[in-house]
Design a protein around this motif. Sequence first.
Motif, PDB file in Angstrom:
ATOM      1  N   UNK A   1      34.958  44.355  54.284  1.00  0.00           N
ATOM      2  CA  UNK A   1      34.089  45.485  53.986  1.00  0.00           C
ATOM      3  C   UNK A   1      33.932  45.501  52.469  1.00  0.00           C
ATOM      4  N   UNK A   2      32.755  45.856  52.002  1.00  0.00           N
ATOM      5  CA  UNK A   2      32.550  45.887  50.560  1.00  0.00           C
ATOM      6  C   UNK A   2      31.657  47.065  50.162  1.00  0.00           C
ATOM      7  N   UNK A   3      31.752  47.403  48.882  1.00  0.00           N
ATOM      8  CA  UNK A   3      30.916  48.435  48.264  1.00  0.00           C
ATOM      9  C   UNK A   3      30.460  47.849  46.939  1.00  0.00           C
ATOM     10  N   UNK A   4      29.167  47.488  46.846  1.00  0.00           N
ATOM     11  CA  UNK A   4      28.661  46.790  45.669  1.00  0.00           C
ATOM     12  C   UNK A   4      27.883  47.683  44.726  1.00  0.00           C
ATOM     13  N   UNK A   5      28.167  47.540  43.424  1.00  0.00           N
ATOM     14  CA  UNK A   5      27.476  48.344  42.416  1.00  0.00           C
ATOM     15  C   UNK A   5      26.994  47.430  41.286  1.00  0.00           C
TER      16      UNK A   5
ATOM     17  N   UNK B   1      31.994  35.123  42.675  1.00  0.00           N
ATOM     18  CA  UNK B   1      32.936  36.186  42.336  1.00  0.00           C
ATOM     19  C   UNK B   1      33.622  36.784  43.546  1.00  0.00           C
ATOM     20  N   UNK B   2      32.886  36.923  44.651  1.00  0.00           N
ATOM     21  CA  UNK B   2      33.492  37.456  45.875  1.00  0.00           C
ATOM     22  C   UNK B   2      34.459  36.436  46.472  1.00  0.00           C
ATOM     23  N   UNK B   3      34.073  35.175  46.492  1.00  0.00           N
ATOM     24  CA  UNK B   3      34.969  34.140  47.022  1.00  0.00           C
ATOM     25  C   UNK B   3      36.262  34.080  46.210  1.00  0.00           C
ATOM     26  N   UNK B   4      36.153  34.169  44.893  1.00  0.00           N
ATOM     27  CA  UNK B   4      37.346  34.142  44.047  1.00  0.00           C
ATOM     28  C   UNK B   4      38.253  35.323  44.320  1.00  0.00           C
ATOM     29  N   UNK B   5      37.660  36.481  44.564  1.00  0.00           N
ATOM     30  CA  UNK B   5      38.443  37.684  44.831  1.00  0.00           C
ATOM     31  C   UNK B   5      39.167  37.583  46.166  1.00  0.00           C
ATOM     32  N   UNK B   6      38.462  37.145  47.202  1.00  0.00           N
ATOM     33  CA  UNK B   6      39.029  37.099  48.556  1.00  0.00           C
ATOM     34  C   UNK B   6      40.080  36.002  48.680  1.00  0.00           C
TER      35      UNK B   6
ATOM     36  N   UNK C   1      25.149  40.296  30.266  1.00  0.00           N
ATOM     37  CA  UNK C   1      25.625  41.541  30.893  1.00  0.00           C
ATOM     38  C   UNK C   1      24.740  42.021  32.029  1.00  0.00           C
ATOM     39  N   UNK C   2      23.512  41.547  32.092  1.00  0.00           N
ATOM     40  CA  UNK C   2      22.519  42.120  32.998  1.00  0.00           C
ATOM     41  C   UNK C   2      22.942  42.038  34.464  1.00  0.00           C
ATOM     42  N   UNK C   3      23.583  40.953  34.856  1.00  0.00           N
ATOM     43  CA  UNK C   3      23.945  40.774  36.257  1.00  0.00           C
ATOM     44  C   UNK C   3      25.389  41.073  36.575  1.00  0.00           C
ATOM     45  N   UNK C   4      26.074  41.836  35.723  1.00  0.00           N
ATOM     46  CA  UNK C   4      27.474  42.176  35.982  1.00  0.00           C
ATOM     47  C   UNK C   4      27.579  43.084  37.202  1.00  0.00           C
ATOM     48  N   UNK C   5      28.466  42.726  38.121  1.00  0.00           N
ATOM     49  CA  UNK C   5      28.617  43.443  39.383  1.00  0.00           C
ATOM     50  C   UNK C   5      30.017  44.036  39.491  1.00  0.00           C
ATOM     51  N   UNK C   6      30.131  45.129  40.225  1.00  0.00           N
ATOM     52  CA  UNK C   6      31.425  45.727  40.556  1.00  0.00           C
ATOM     53  C   UNK C   6      31.499  45.833  42.070  1.00  0.00           C
ATOM     54  N   UNK C   7      32.495  45.183  42.664  1.00  0.00           N
ATOM     55  CA  UNK C   7      32.670  45.211  44.107  1.00  0.00           C
ATOM     56  C   UNK C   7      34.045  45.767  44.466  1.00  0.00           C
ATOM     57  N   UNK C   8      34.078  46.685  45.419  1.00  0.00           N
ATOM     58  CA  UNK C   8      35.323  47.072  46.083  1.00  0.00           C
ATOM     59  C   UNK C   8      35.344  46.306  47.396  1.00  0.00           C
ATOM     60  N   UNK C   9      36.388  45.524  47.619  1.00  0.00           N
ATOM     61  CA  UNK C   9      36.457  44.626  48.770  1.00  0.00           C
ATOM     62  C   UNK C   9      37.720  44.900  49.571  1.00  0.00           C
TER      63      UNK C   9
ATOM     64  N   UNK D   1      45.367  39.442  50.574  1.00  0.00           N
ATOM     65  CA  UNK D   1      46.029  39.445  51.864  1.00  0.00           C
ATOM     66  C   UNK D   1      45.309  40.413  52.783  1.00  0.00           C
ATOM     67  N   UNK D   2      45.327  40.124  54.080  1.00  0.00           N
ATOM     68  CA  UNK D   2      44.671  40.990  55.056  1.00  0.00           C
ATOM     69  C   UNK D   2      45.232  42.409  54.944  1.00  0.00           C
ATOM     70  N   UNK D   3      44.326  43.369  54.926  1.00  0.00           N
ATOM     71  CA  UNK D   3      44.721  44.771  54.787  1.00  0.00           C
ATOM     72  C   UNK D   3      44.636  45.284  53.366  1.00  0.00           C
ATOM     73  N   UNK D   4      44.441  44.377  52.412  1.00  0.00           N
ATOM     74  CA  UNK D   4      44.372  44.778  51.018  1.00  0.00           C
ATOM     75  C   UNK D   4      42.976  45.169  50.589  1.00  0.00           C
ATOM     76  N   UNK D   5      42.900  45.980  49.531  1.00  0.00           N
ATOM     77  CA  UNK D   5      41.629  46.391  48.939  1.00  0.00           C
ATOM     78  C   UNK D   5      41.672  46.085  47.453  1.00  0.00           C
ATOM     79  N   UNK D   6      40.622  45.454  46.956  1.00  0.00           N
ATOM     80  CA  UNK D   6      40.593  45.014  45.563  1.00  0.00           C
ATOM     81  C   UNK D   6      39.257  45.372  44.932  1.00  0.00           C
TER      82      UNK D   6
END
Length: 229
Positions: A114-118, A155-160, A214-222, A164-169
Motif C-alpha cells: 500500500x502506498x501514499x504518494x506526494x 526509488x520504490x524498488x530500493x525502499x521495498x 528538485x522538480x520530480x522529488x517524491x515522498x512515498x509512505x509504503x 520486512x512484511x508488516x513494516x511501513x516506511x
Amino acid sequence: MVVVHCHASSPYLRDPHHSALHYLLRRAPPSPPIIYSTSPQPLSSSSPSAASTRRTLLVSIATTSFSSLILSPPSKSATNTEFFDLPNSGGVKALDLRAGTGATPVDGDQVAIHYYGRLAAKQGWRFDSTCDHKDSTGEPIPFVFTLGSGKVISGIESAVRSMQVGGTRRVIIPPSQGYQNTSQEPIPPNFFDRQRLFTTIFNPTRLGNGEGSTLGTLIFDIELISIRH
C-alpha cells in the motif's frame, strides 16, 4: 470570561536539509490556541470577536489535520527515528515509521504494497494512493509488482528491497530515482491527477530554468503487505 486552552504540538520529523522539502519537513510551529467563549450572551455573527474566534478554530483544525497526515511521528516499534540513506539507492532517504516482523523480499519476488504518494514540488500534493483504489467490497486494493522488473520507479524498488512484511516506511525519492517517463508505475488512475503529475515533473520551461534537481522529488509512505516467491 475567556478561557484559553493551549495544545502542545506533537513531535515532528527531523529536517533532512533538503531545500525542495523544506515546506513538508520543517519543524512546524505550535498549533494556535483555541479560544472558547463562556459569555452568557452569544456573540453577534458580525462582531470582530466572533470572526476572530471562528478563524482561530479553523486554523487550529487545519493545522492539526495536516500535521497528523504529513508529519506523523514514527511508532515506538520503529527501528529508526531519523531519515537515513538507503545503500545503493541513488540518494533515496528513508524513515521507518513501523518496523516489520516478516520476511524480506529479493529480486524476482512478487510484492504487494500500500502506498501514499506526494509531490514535493506541489507542497506535498497527494497524487495517488492505494487507499483510493477499491474493490467491489470497498476494500483498498494493494499495488502488486515484481521486484527488480524495472517497471516501477527505482526509488520504490530500493525502499521495498530492504523492508520486512508488516513494516511501513517513508521515503524521499530524488528525481533521478523517480519518474523518468510516463509509463513507469505506479501510474495514477485518475486522468487529472496523472496529467498534473507529469506536466509538473516534465515541464520543459521549469527544467530549462534549472529546476530538474528538485522538480520530480517524491515522498512515498509504503507498507509492505505480502511477498510471493
